[in-house]
Design an enzyme around this catalytic site. Structure first.
Site, short mmCIF file in Angstrom:
data_model
loop_
_atom_site.label_atom_id
_atom_site.label_comp_id
_atom_site.label_asym_id
_atom_site.label_seq_id
_atom_site.Cartn_x
_atom_site.Cartn_y
_atom_site.Cartn_z
N LEU A 132 0.81 -1.22 0.00
CA LEU A 132 0.00 0.00 0.00
C LEU A 132 0.85 1.28 0.00
O LEU A 132 0.51 2.28 0.64
CB LEU A 132 -0.97 0.01 1.19
CG LEU A 132 -2.07 -1.06 1.15
CD1 LEU A 132 -2.80 -1.13 2.48
CD2 LEU A 132 -3.05 -0.78 0.02
N CYS A 157 -6.79 -4.05 5.27
CA CYS A 157 -5.60 -3.54 5.96
C CYS A 157 -5.44 -4.23 7.32
O CYS A 157 -6.41 -4.58 7.97
CB CYS A 157 -5.73 -2.04 6.20
SG CYS A 157 -5.79 -1.05 4.70
N GLY A 159 -9.65 -11.50 -11.65
CA GLY A 159 -9.33 -12.27 -12.85
C GLY A 159 -10.14 -11.95 -14.08
O GLY A 159 -10.17 -12.73 -15.03
#
Length: 300
Positions: free
Chosen positions: A72, A129, A243
């Site tokens: 990040l 996170c 994907g």
């Protein structure tokens, strides 16, 4: 054909956006991609202060996808508002800013600053996170932590909130319900799967962080399953990702219950991927006589 959708009261011209972290804030792709054709652009994660990210190497190719452990990395919300937000305001599409933090207070600070700055249409709350107050476990792995973060961000902003969920849980529906209960206007899923790759010649991990997030076509069946389960569990819209390489992939997510879709890893191999996906959705609708994209949502 009608391609417009509504997520949290925000109307998108079509259901295609970029996945967070794959086009940064758009400048790097501006030479190749007309963002004005997309339903939305979703930025890389923005934190309260500058984050340096993880040690290198940060990316490793895998069969059917890639691993990343960027960590990040970002310049912080103040620099984002100064350097990136003016460009985003010119794109003529919905602007979604992904926000991240180590504590609930971090998320609140970023949300408040972005709301005050103007030019942001929606916030994507990255609950994947690590929570420093819970021994580093991701917020998204606990319904209570997810509900707490979303609830506090909702109090800090009047912008619609999208909660980005992790697949690294035993019950995705439970986490989806927690986000909905806290007032999230939508969900986005899935984030990357936790993976690892070893260099058999050096006998060391290929990533400097040892493990990283797996993305690309290899994870699509997992992502479609998660979207399907979440759609059955909640009433709020879902942005599906994981994907998606072409229009057929996108339609699969929409049939599973996604109102919109995000293109991620495909952007690294083809900067025109999002437009190709959009064209593929249109071609499918023409082929099967579908007059409104909303008629396909959850149509499996």
């Amino acid at each position: 054909m009608n391609l417009t959708i509504n997520i949290g009261g925000v109307v998108w011209k079509n259901p295609v956006t970029t996945a967070s972290g794959t086009v940064n804030s758009g400048k790097e792709y501006g030479e190749y991609l007309n963002f004005g054709r997309l339903g939305a652009i979703t930025t890389k994660g923005v934190a309260p202060t500058e984050w340096p990210g993880n040690p290198t190497p940060r990316v490793a190719e895998t069969y059917g996808g890639m691993l990343n452990a960027i960590g990040l990395q970002n310049p912080g919300v103040d620099e984002f508002i100064k350097n990136d937000l003016p460009f985003l305001r010119t794109l003529g599409t919905v602007v979604i800013v992904n926000i991240c933090g180590r504590t609930a207070e971090d998320f609140v600070e970023v949300a408040q600053k972005l709301t005050a700055a103007g030019g942001v249409d929606m916030l994507e709350v990255n609950v994947s996170c690590p929570n420093v107050k819970d021994n580093g476990a991701a917020f998204a792995q606990c319904p209570k932590s997810t509900e707490d973060i979303v609830g506090k961000v909702k109090q800090a902003t009047n912008l619609p909130i999208i909660t980005k969920l992790s697949p690294n849980v035993t019950n995705i529906a439970e986490i989806a319900k927690a986000a909905e209960a806290a007032g999230s206007h939508a969900l986005s899923l899935i984030n990357t799967l936790l993976g690892m790759k070893i260099d058999i010649h050096t006998r060391k991990p290929l990533l400097g962080n040892t493990m990283g997030g797996l993305s690309g076509p290899a994870i699509k069946p997992v992502a479609v399953r998660c979207v399907y389960q979440a759609h059955k569990a909640v009433k709020i819209p879902i942005i599906g990702m994981g994907g998606i390489m072409n229009g057929d992939d996108a339609i699969e997510f929409i049939l599973a219950g996604a109102t919109a879709i995000a293109v991620g890893t495909a952007n690294f191999t083809n900067p025109h991927a999002t437009i190709n996906v959009l064209d593929g959705i249109t071609a499918y609708m023409e082929k099967y006589g579908v007059t409104d994209i909303n008629h396909l949502i959850g149509g499996v």
